[in-house]
Write an enzyme that holds these catalytic residues in place. Structure first.
Site, PDB file in Angstrom:
ATOM      1  N   ASN A   5       4.436  12.791  -1.810  1.00 51.76           N
ATOM      2  CA  ASN A   5       3.469  12.395  -0.710  1.00 51.76           C
ATOM      3  C   ASN A   5       4.098  12.623   0.545  1.00 51.76           C
ATOM      4  O   ASN A   5       5.024  11.799   1.152  1.00 51.76           O
ATOM      5  CB  ASN A   5       2.969  11.073  -0.766  1.00 51.76           C
ATOM      6  N   LYS A   8       2.799  12.302   3.507  1.00 51.90           N
ATOM      7  CA  LYS A   8       2.171  11.645   4.714  1.00 51.90           C
ATOM      8  C   LYS A   8       2.179  12.352   5.918  1.00 51.90           C
ATOM      9  O   LYS A   8       1.717  13.544   5.790  1.00 51.90           O
ATOM     10  CB  LYS A   8       3.027  10.131   4.962  1.00 51.90           C
ATOM     11  N   HIS A  46      -4.219   4.949  -0.942  1.00 52.88           N
ATOM     12  CA  HIS A  46      -2.829   4.561  -0.756  1.00 52.88           C
ATOM     13  C   HIS A  46      -2.904   3.353   0.045  1.00 52.88           C
ATOM     14  O   HIS A  46      -3.951   3.050   0.788  1.00 52.88           O
ATOM     15  CB  HIS A  46      -2.345   5.779   0.196  1.00 52.88           C
ATOM     16  N   GLU A  85      -1.334   2.605   2.587  1.00 51.93           N
ATOM     17  CA  GLU A  85      -1.348   2.981   4.032  1.00 51.93           C
ATOM     18  C   GLU A  85      -3.066   3.091   4.484  1.00 51.93           C
ATOM     19  O   GLU A  85      -3.351   2.742   5.630  1.00 51.93           O
ATOM     20  CB  GLU A  85      -0.476   3.984   4.482  1.00 51.93           C
ATOM     21  N   GLU A 127       2.374   1.212  -6.262  1.00 51.82           N
ATOM     22  CA  GLU A 127       3.324   1.109  -5.209  1.00 51.82           C
ATOM     23  C   GLU A 127       3.294  -0.145  -4.559  1.00 51.82           C
ATOM     24  O   GLU A 127       2.465  -0.484  -3.833  1.00 51.82           O
ATOM     25  CB  GLU A 127       2.752   2.133  -4.215  1.00 51.82           C
ATOM     26  N   GLY A 158       8.815   2.783   1.997  1.00 50.77           N
ATOM     27  CA  GLY A 158       9.605   3.157   3.231  1.00 50.77           C
ATOM     28  C   GLY A 158      10.634   1.970   3.807  1.00 50.77           C
ATOM     29  O   GLY A 158      11.247   2.081   4.826  1.00 50.77           O
ATOM     30  N   SER A 193      10.255   3.732  -2.384  1.00 47.47           N
ATOM     31  CA  SER A 193      11.712   4.179  -2.147  1.00 47.47           C
ATOM     32  C   SER A 193      12.436   4.721  -3.304  1.00 47.47           C
ATOM     33  O   SER A 193      13.687   4.389  -3.662  1.00 47.47           O
ATOM     34  CB  SER A 193      12.345   2.705  -1.862  1.00 47.47           C
TER      35      SER A 193
HETATM   36  P1  13P Z   1       8.665   5.952   0.250  1.00 45.27           P
HETATM   37  O1  13P Z   1       9.092   6.791  -0.975  1.00 45.27           O
HETATM   38  O2  13P Z   1       9.193   6.447   1.558  1.00 45.27           O
HETATM   39  O3  13P Z   1       9.012   4.473  -0.223  1.00 45.27           O
HETATM   40  O4  13P Z   1       7.182   6.003   0.099  1.00 45.27           O
HETATM   41  C1  13P Z   1       6.464   5.761  -1.249  1.00 45.27           C
HETATM   42  C2  13P Z   1       4.951   6.217  -0.819  1.00 45.27           C
HETATM   43  O5  13P Z   1       4.305   5.339  -0.260  1.00 45.27           O
HETATM   44  C3  13P Z   1       4.528   7.219  -1.725  1.00 45.27           C
HETATM   45  O6  13P Z   1       3.008   7.529  -1.570  1.00 45.27           O
END
Ligand code: 13P
Length: 259
Positions: A11, A13, A101, A103, A173, A179, A218
């Site tokens: 992903n 983003k 997601h 976010e 997640e 992140g 992560s």
């Molecule tokens: P990270 O791998 O950067 O922690 O992000 C995870 C994520 O949100 C994937 O959709």
């Protein structure tokens, strides 16, 4: 993990211009080989504006990546300025669409109801949703992680047939791991993915043995093998470590670390 083929998804983003996206996909294609794709399905999820470019590279070079999107609207067309519909994505040969997601939920106000409409619409357009669920740190510390995730799964699956649920993907997640460099321990991730599978069994019976459950938060080359060894973890949804082809290729080839 039975005969469920792992799915490792990148992903991206809101990163990479379409030119960067092409470069990463090409680099990734040099790093991965047929035996990698035989063992693991690999999807890349660039931004909307990069989908056409990446699709063209995949077609021209006959790459074995699967194209994914990060979001969509649930309506097929209409006065929804700035939105993209499932049928538009399907026309670009997108196979997987991430819905819900954290976010999107936290920063853009998506509710369980909206996420469920998206999951249904993605199937309606002939694609497969990756439904994201996960708890905040406060919810975990207050002992409410399981209730939150169970509720998100039930709401997300509403209205789907057993066949659809069997074919889809759920990504666990934990929000506090995204992140942050903090990964859930393999035991904690496994426990929540087992709970998700039990919830799916309650809602959709046998579909629970086929549905693929990813862990995200992560994921790095160094921790992938341990996470993937867990019986209820069938893949990874990778953010930061999927942006560079070298790291993402090492994640896809996690088996070689453990062998
Ligand atoms: P990270 O791998 O950067 O922690 O992000 C995870 C994520 O949100 C994937 O959709």
């Amino acid at each position: 993990m039975g005969d469920r083929k792992p799915l490792i998804s990148g992903n991206w983003k809101m990163h990479h211009t379409h030119l960067d996206a092409i470069a990463v996909v090409q680099k990734l294609s040099y790093a991965l080989h047929d035996d990698d794709y035989d063992a693991v399905d690999v999807s890349v999820h660039p931004t909307f504006v990069s989908l056409r470019s990446v699709q063209t590279v995949i077609l021209a070079d006959k790459l074995r990546f699967v194209l994914g999107a990060q979001n969509c609207h649930w309506e097929d067309h209409g006065a929804f300025t700035g939105e993209v519909s499932p049928s538009m994505l399907a026309k670009l040969e997108v196979s997987y669409v991430i819905v819900g997601h954290s976010e999107r939920r936290e920063l853009f106000g998506e509710t369980d109801d909206m996420v469920n409409k998206k999951a249904n619409a993605v199937f309606g357009a002939g694609m497969t949703p990756i439904l994201c669920v996960g708890e905040t740190l406060d919810e975990r510390e207050a002992g409410g992680a399981e209730t939150k995730v169970d509720g998100q799964v039930r709401a997300g699956l509403a209205g789907l047939t057993g066949e659809q649920v069997a074919a889809m993907v759920i990504a666990y997640e934990p929000i506090w791991a995204i992140g942050t460099g903090r990964t859930a321990t393999a035991d904690d991730a496994q426990a929540m993915c087992a709970l998700i599978r039990a919830t799916v069994a309650d809602v959709a019976g046998d579909a629970s043995s086929s549905i693929r459950i990813q862990y995200g938060g992560s994921v790095k080359p160094a921790n992938t093998a341990e996470l993937m060894a867990q019986p209820d973890i069938d893949g990874a949804l990778v953010g930061g470590a999927s942006l560079e082809a070298d790291d993402f290729a090492r994640i896809v080839r996690y088996r070689r670390v453990s062998e």
